[in-house]
Design an enzyme around this catalytic site. Structure first.
Site, PDB file in Angstrom:
ATOM      1  N   ASN A   1       0.873  -1.176   0.000  1.00  0.00           N
ATOM      2  CA  ASN A   1       0.000   0.000   0.000  1.00  0.00           C
ATOM      3  C   ASN A   1       0.908   1.225   0.000  1.00  0.00           C
ATOM      4  O   ASN A   1       1.468   1.580   1.021  1.00  0.00           O
ATOM      5  CB  ASN A   1      -0.901  -0.028   1.252  1.00  0.00           C
ATOM      6  N   TRP A   2       1.027   1.807  -1.181  1.00  0.00           N
ATOM      7  CA  TRP A   2       1.964   2.934  -1.309  1.00  0.00           C
ATOM      8  C   TRP A   2       1.420   4.228  -0.718  1.00  0.00           C
ATOM      9  O   TRP A   2       2.142   5.210  -0.608  1.00  0.00           O
ATOM     10  CB  TRP A   2       2.309   3.152  -2.790  1.00  0.00           C
ATOM     11  N   LYS A   3       0.125   4.263  -0.436  1.00  0.00           N
ATOM     12  CA  LYS A   3      -0.502   5.487   0.090  1.00  0.00           C
ATOM     13  C   LYS A   3      -0.212   6.657  -0.853  1.00  0.00           C
ATOM     14  O   LYS A   3      -0.148   6.450  -2.062  1.00  0.00           O
ATOM     15  CB  LYS A   3      -0.034   5.738   1.527  1.00  0.00           C
TER      16      LYS A   3
ATOM     17  N   HIS B   1      -9.596   1.658   4.461  1.00  0.00           N
ATOM     18  CA  HIS B   1      -8.342   1.780   5.218  1.00  0.00           C
ATOM     19  C   HIS B   1      -8.572   2.710   6.410  1.00  0.00           C
ATOM     20  O   HIS B   1      -9.353   3.662   6.326  1.00  0.00           O
ATOM     21  CB  HIS B   1      -7.243   2.336   4.304  1.00  0.00           C
TER      22      HIS B   1
ATOM     23  N   GLU C   1      -6.931   5.040   7.561  1.00  0.00           N
ATOM     24  CA  GLU C   1      -6.691   6.462   7.287  1.00  0.00           C
ATOM     25  C   GLU C   1      -7.915   7.089   6.632  1.00  0.00           C
ATOM     26  O   GLU C   1      -8.235   8.249   6.877  1.00  0.00           O
ATOM     27  CB  GLU C   1      -5.430   6.615   6.418  1.00  0.00           C
TER      28      GLU C   1
ATOM     29  N   GLU D   1      -5.638  -4.715  10.268  1.00  0.00           N
ATOM     30  CA  GLU D   1      -4.570  -3.757  10.514  1.00  0.00           C
ATOM     31  C   GLU D   1      -4.846  -3.007  11.823  1.00  0.00           C
ATOM     32  O   GLU D   1      -5.591  -2.012  11.822  1.00  0.00           O
ATOM     33  CB  GLU D   1      -4.496  -2.731   9.378  1.00  0.00           C
TER      34      GLU D   1
ATOM     35  N   GLY E   1       2.341   2.308  10.645  1.00  0.00           N
ATOM     36  CA  GLY E   1       3.327   3.375  10.504  1.00  0.00           C
ATOM     37  C   GLY E   1       4.038   3.745  11.794  1.00  0.00           C
ATOM     38  O   GLY E   1       4.724   4.759  11.865  1.00  0.00           O
TER      39      GLY E   1
ATOM     40  N   SER F   1       3.124  -2.159  10.178  1.00  0.00           N
ATOM     41  CA  SER F   1       4.578  -2.266  10.372  1.00  0.00           C
ATOM     42  C   SER F   1       5.131  -3.651  10.046  1.00  0.00           C
ATOM     43  O   SER F   1       6.085  -4.105  10.665  1.00  0.00           O
ATOM     44  CB  SER F   1       4.973  -1.845  11.795  1.00  0.00           C
TER      45      SER F   1
ATOM     46  N   GLY G   1       2.716  -1.175   4.208  1.00  0.00           N
ATOM     47  CA  GLY G   1       2.837   0.241   3.850  1.00  0.00           C
ATOM     48  C   GLY G   1       4.289   0.618   3.618  1.00  0.00           C
ATOM     49  O   GLY G   1       4.860   0.386   2.545  1.00  0.00           O
ATOM     50  N   GLY G   2       4.925   1.164   4.641  1.00  0.00           N
ATOM     51  CA  GLY G   2       6.291   1.692   4.539  1.00  0.00           C
ATOM     52  C   GLY G   2       7.276   0.758   3.844  1.00  0.00           C
ATOM     53  O   GLY G   2       8.029   1.178   2.963  1.00  0.00           O
TER      54      GLY G   2
END
Ligand code: PGA
Length: 250
Positions: free
Chosen positions: A9-11, A95, A97, A167, A173, A212, A233-234
């Site tokens: 997930n590159w956001k 998500h 966010e 999640e 993150g 994470s 993500g990251g």
């Protein structure tokens, strides 16, 4: 048998050029023997070039959101029809966010899930509790509500096409990962909720872990019985770290 699916997930990251170069690098690092499915959730502006960049590989492309209508007066929104037109196959929905910053409700997310399915897009439904929920012993209650309402009114045939991504919000993150045992416990509870809704079909639904996940902890997490992949993500932003997670899922 459930499929193991590793999704990035590159956001809100990567320009078109950055998208192309990362995907070319990732393709080079993949051996073709990977047994897991690999998905990249790119931003809307990069979707077209992402689909082209992964041609001939085993990588599929996901959008990170969509509006649950085929077209119309919805300024600024993107429809499932537009995603299909580009060759996008998956869509990340609900998500945390989006729930937090854009106030998306379970009801709205459910509308999106059903609409995505009707267009042949595979929804990745994100769920997860906040830190205060976990501390107050409400983990199951929160996740159960998000699953029940997010997947309301789906048939078993539809449910089997959905991917659920658990999640925990406190792990996203933050560098704090749920321990494999903690994650497994919640995944098992989520599968029980799915069983109550969809019977034995629940055994075939992929439940990813997200929060994470990285090259170091992926193997242990993915070894757990009810953890069928990851939403990353990251650590999905660089080919070098993402390939290690893909390898951990082999
Ligand atoms: P993270 O993000 O891996 O950076 O914690 C996961 C996600 O939000 O999907």
């Amino acid at each position: 048998m459930r499929k193991t699916i590793i999704a990035g997930n590159w956001k809100m990251n990567k320009t078109v050029e950055e998208t192309k170069s990362m995907l070319i690098e990732l393709k080079k690092l993949m051996t073709g023997k990977e047994s897991v499915e690999v998905v990249i959730g790119a931003p809307f502006t990069s979707l077209e070039s992402a689909v082209k960049a992964v041609e001939g590989s085993r990588i599929s492309i996901a959008a990170q959101n969509m509006y649950p209508k085929s077209s119309g007066a919805y300024t600024g929104e993107i429809s499932p029809e537009m995603l299909k037109d580009l060759g996008v196959e998956y869509v990340i929905l609900g998500h945390s966010e989006r729930r937090e910053y854009f106030k998306e409700s379970n009801e709205f997310i459910n509308e999106k899930v059903k609409c995505a399915l009707s267009y042949g897009l595979t929804p990745i439904l994100c769920i997860g509790e906040k830190l205060e929920d976990r501390e107050n012993g409400r983990t199951l209650e929160v996740n159960e509500k998000q699953v029940r309402e997010g997947l309301a009114n789906l048939t078993n045939e539809e449910a089997v096409k959905v991917i659920v991504a658990y999640e925990p919000v406190w792990a996203i993150g933050t560098g704090k990962t749920a321990t494999p045992e903690m994650a497994q416990e919640t995944h098992k509870e989520i599968r029980e909720v799915l069983k109550a809704m969809f019977g034995d079909t629940s055994e075939e639904i992929t439940i990813q872990y997200g929060g994470s996940m990285n090259a170091k902890n992926a193997k242990e997490l993915l070894a757990m019985n009810d953890i069928d992949g990851g939403l990353v993500g990251g650590a999905s932003l660089e080919a070098g770290s993402f390939i290690e997670i893909i390898k951990a899922g082999l």
